[in-house]
Enzyme design. Structure first.
Site, PDB file in Angstrom:
ATOM      1  N   GLU A  12       1.051  -0.688  -5.113  1.00  0.00           N
ATOM      2  CA  GLU A  12       0.129   0.410  -5.376  1.00  0.00           C
ATOM      3  C   GLU A  12       0.917   1.692  -5.589  1.00  0.00           C
ATOM      4  O   GLU A  12       1.598   2.181  -4.691  1.00  0.00           O
ATOM      5  CB  GLU A  12      -0.839   0.617  -4.202  1.00  0.00           C
ATOM      6  CG  GLU A  12      -1.839   1.732  -4.488  1.00  0.00           C
ATOM      7  CD  GLU A  12      -2.468   2.334  -3.241  1.00  0.00           C
ATOM      8  OE1 GLU A  12      -3.644   2.727  -3.319  1.00  0.00           O
ATOM      9  OE2 GLU A  12      -1.791   2.426  -2.201  1.00  0.00           O
TER      10      GLU A  12
ATOM     11  N   ASP B 157       0.807  -1.207   0.000  1.00  0.00           N
ATOM     12  CA  ASP B 157       0.000   0.000   0.000  1.00  0.00           C
ATOM     13  C   ASP B 157       0.845   1.265   0.000  1.00  0.00           C
ATOM     14  O   ASP B 157       1.877   1.337   0.678  1.00  0.00           O
ATOM     15  CB  ASP B 157      -0.891  -0.013   1.246  1.00  0.00           C
ATOM     16  CG  ASP B 157      -1.664   1.259   1.425  1.00  0.00           C
ATOM     17  OD1 ASP B 157      -2.597   1.487   0.640  1.00  0.00           O
ATOM     18  OD2 ASP B 157      -1.331   2.043   2.348  1.00  0.00           O
TER      19      ASP B 157
END
Length: 602
Positions: free
Chosen positions: A316, A243
């Protein structure tokens, strides 16, 4: 994570458009070479169908209105039914839920409302029985301020003094008031620096105040986060979705300990908006890429020692493509297998509404990734996620099937966000019902610019109360009223439906041509996107899609794709007024508005 719409838009304004701004049709030979490989085999992940589960909204097993691990376990057969190879779970770690799991207070345990470590072990075991792999969301940039590491750092305990990013700030010579070390802004509006009364210093938080940034220039932090990865590998995960990776490193301070202010972007006049600044000192540093390389080495070493299938890294990043492509690795070092391709999210208009995007725009998006991807790497296609408006709301409900067909037809990895196979759409959430901190940190007049709640509403399982998601009287977010017709039960019993076509696409992806074949693509005018997949000794497939609301006739796909021979219709969406098995003439096609066909050579 907090890849907000305004931030995405400013990324586009500051350079991504140049990557997408090429002509709609480039040299056809280039288009084919860009996606041709001499390999005759693929690792499991290279042809996988990944499926993102947002656990809080997937399935509630205990009637508290919140999804949980036992709920996921109860629906593993559904995942198997729709052909899922691996599912990645948004965070399930112990958390105060300031950002619904992305603020982690214990990286080694499960949030109680989601279940226990025993539940997680059961999930791994039951998924393995069905040959479904579990991917965990790894949140490297920050922890919760309720994490014991932060508490120890606040108290300057030995070994934790520099676990986070601390700074004295500066006294304003005119006012005598202490001010933050720099003008850096957090993703959720306002200063990225917060004063801590106990330590008498500022700490950096590029997301919410309760999400202090870890200090990756401290070897102890690097080692700690590697222990986190190893712990979950030992529990059986097949890899990690990582993330908010571009935020992991910040520029070093100068010799006087000063951090540089970031320049204005010119994108907005709102000084609290993250996109007010160009994040040249707080994002996209080379050290971040090299840290991902270290994590890849850890996963490869783990496989070498413990055996089993390849463990994967999914990254990401909404950064410019020149930076994103670095995550793949280089000639000497392996990187992430799957740096997420968000071009169908940030491409087009770069905002919430791509309903008017024409075929030229579609081809530019496809071209932007395939022509910049390093040789020998595998493409991936992400149409949506928990941070973005749903595909049907961004591209239009008439394009839902078309977008699924496109994603499944293009070469490489497909990543589906839960509910896109059903055609779920956004639900407008009132200010009173808003839960997302990205929105809550604003106000009732502007929150809709920032909210991610509309795409996070509970999964729609049936036409029963609460869409079959929960037996509780209320759910953590409201349920879209369209669940009465848009749900698994109804769509499984109906053909055609979004779900029935999705399942057919999953089966088609098993063909060698779609797994190993070359790809050629072009737009034919502004209406039609045409893609050919071919492999010597196997059937050739052609996708033709009218992406606009006007009918077209006399479409010459044959010339655009150098596709010769006879073709019949293999699959089609309900907007195409044709029949599976019909013969077609590639040099003279007619397509209704939003009609899409997949053709097979005969």
């Amino acid at each position: 994570m907090a890849c907000l719409n305004n931030l995405i838009a400013v990324i586009l304004a500051l350079g991504l458009q140049s990557a997408l701004g090429r002509a709609g049709v480039v040299d056809p030979d280039l288009l084919e070479r860009a996606s041709t490989s001499t390999d005759t085999t693929r690792d499991w992940w290279q042809v996988a169908q990944f499926y993102q589960i947002y656990p809080r909204s997937f399935k509630d097993s205990n009637g508290d209105g919140i999804g949980d691990l036992q709920g996921i376990i109860s629906k593993l057969d559904y995942l198997k039914e729709i052909g899922v190879t691996a599912t990645w779970l948004s965070p399930i770690y112990t958390s105060p839920m300031a950002d619904f799991g992305y603020d982690i207070s214990d990286f080694f345990d499960i949030q109680a409302e989601y279940g226990t470590l025993s539940d997680f072990d059961e999930l791994i075991a039951e998924a393995n029985k069905r040959n479904i792999k579990i991917i965990l969301d790894f949140v490297p940039n920050h922890s919760s301020d309720e994490n014991v590491w932060f508490t120890k750092s606040v108290n300057r305990e030995k070994g934790y003094e520099d676990y986070y990013m601390w700074h004295d700030g500066y006294l304003n010579a005119s006012t005598g008031v202490r001010e933050p070390p720099s003008n850096w802004l957090q993703a959720f509006r306002g200063s990225a620096w917060e004063w801590n009364d106990v330590r008498q210093q500022y700490y950096l938080h590029q997301f919410a105040v309760k999400q202090p940034d870890l200090n990756y220039r401290n070897p102890a932090v690097v080692a700690q986060m590697k222990r986190v990865l190893t712990y979950w590998l030992d529990r059986g995960v097949a890899g990690f979705r990582m993330d908010a990776v571009p935020w992991c490193f910040e520029v070093l301070p100068d010799a006087d300990g000063r951090y540089p202010d970031e320049p204005l972007s010119g994108y907005t006049d709102d000084p609290d908006d993250s996109s007010y600044l160009k994040h040249i000192y707080t994002q996209d540093l080379r050290e971040t890429v090299e840290m991902v390389y270290q994590w890849r080495t850890l996963l490869d070493d783990y496989q070498r020692i413990h055996g089993g299938d390849t463990r994967v890294i999914m990254v990401e990043t909404y950064s410019g493509l020149d930076y994103v492509m670095q995550f793949y690795g280089n000639r000497t070092t392996k990187g992430a297998q799957i740096p997420f391709n968000f071009q169908f999210i940030v491409g087009g208009n770069g905002d919430k509404n791509n309903t008017q995007l024409n075929a030229v725009g579609f081809v530019k998006i496809i071209n932007s990734w395939l022509t910049q991807m390093p040789a020998g790497q595998t493409a991936n296609w992400v149409m949506g996620n928990h941070d973005q408006r749903r595909v049907g709301s961004r591209y239009g409900e008439n394009r839902i099937d078309l977008m699924n067909m496109l994603q499944m037809f293009l070469p490489g990895v497909s990543v589906t966000y839960q509910g896109e196979e059903l055609g779920m759409t956004d639900l407008d959430i009132s200010w009173e019902d808003t839960r997302d901190p990205a929105a809550c940190n604003s106000n009732a007049n502007i929150y809709e610019q920032f909210t991610r709640d509309p795409a996070r509403t509970p999964f729609q399982w049936s036409d029963e109360a609460n869409a079959g998601f929960s037996t509780n009287a209320t759910t953590w977010l409201p349920i879209n009223p369209n669940y009465v017709t848009v749900n698994v039960k109804t769509e499984n019993a109906t053909s055609p439906s979004h779900l029935s076509l999705y399942k057919q696409l999953v089966e088609l992806r098993k063909q060698k041509t779609l797994q190993l074949g070359a790809t050629r693509y072009a737009n034919v005018g502004e209406n039609v996107v045409a893609i050919k997949r071919s492999l010597t000794g196997n059937s050739t497939y052609v996708l033709v899609a009218n992406v606009l609301d006007t009918a077209v006739s006399g479409v010459d796909v044959e010339s655009a794709l150098f596709a010769t021979g006879n073709y019949t219709i293999k699959l089609l969406n309900p907007l195409a007024k044709a029949t599976v098995g019909d013969s077609v003439t590639l040099s003279n096609l007619s397509l209704e508005p939003y009609a899409a066909l997949i053709l097979e050579s005969v």
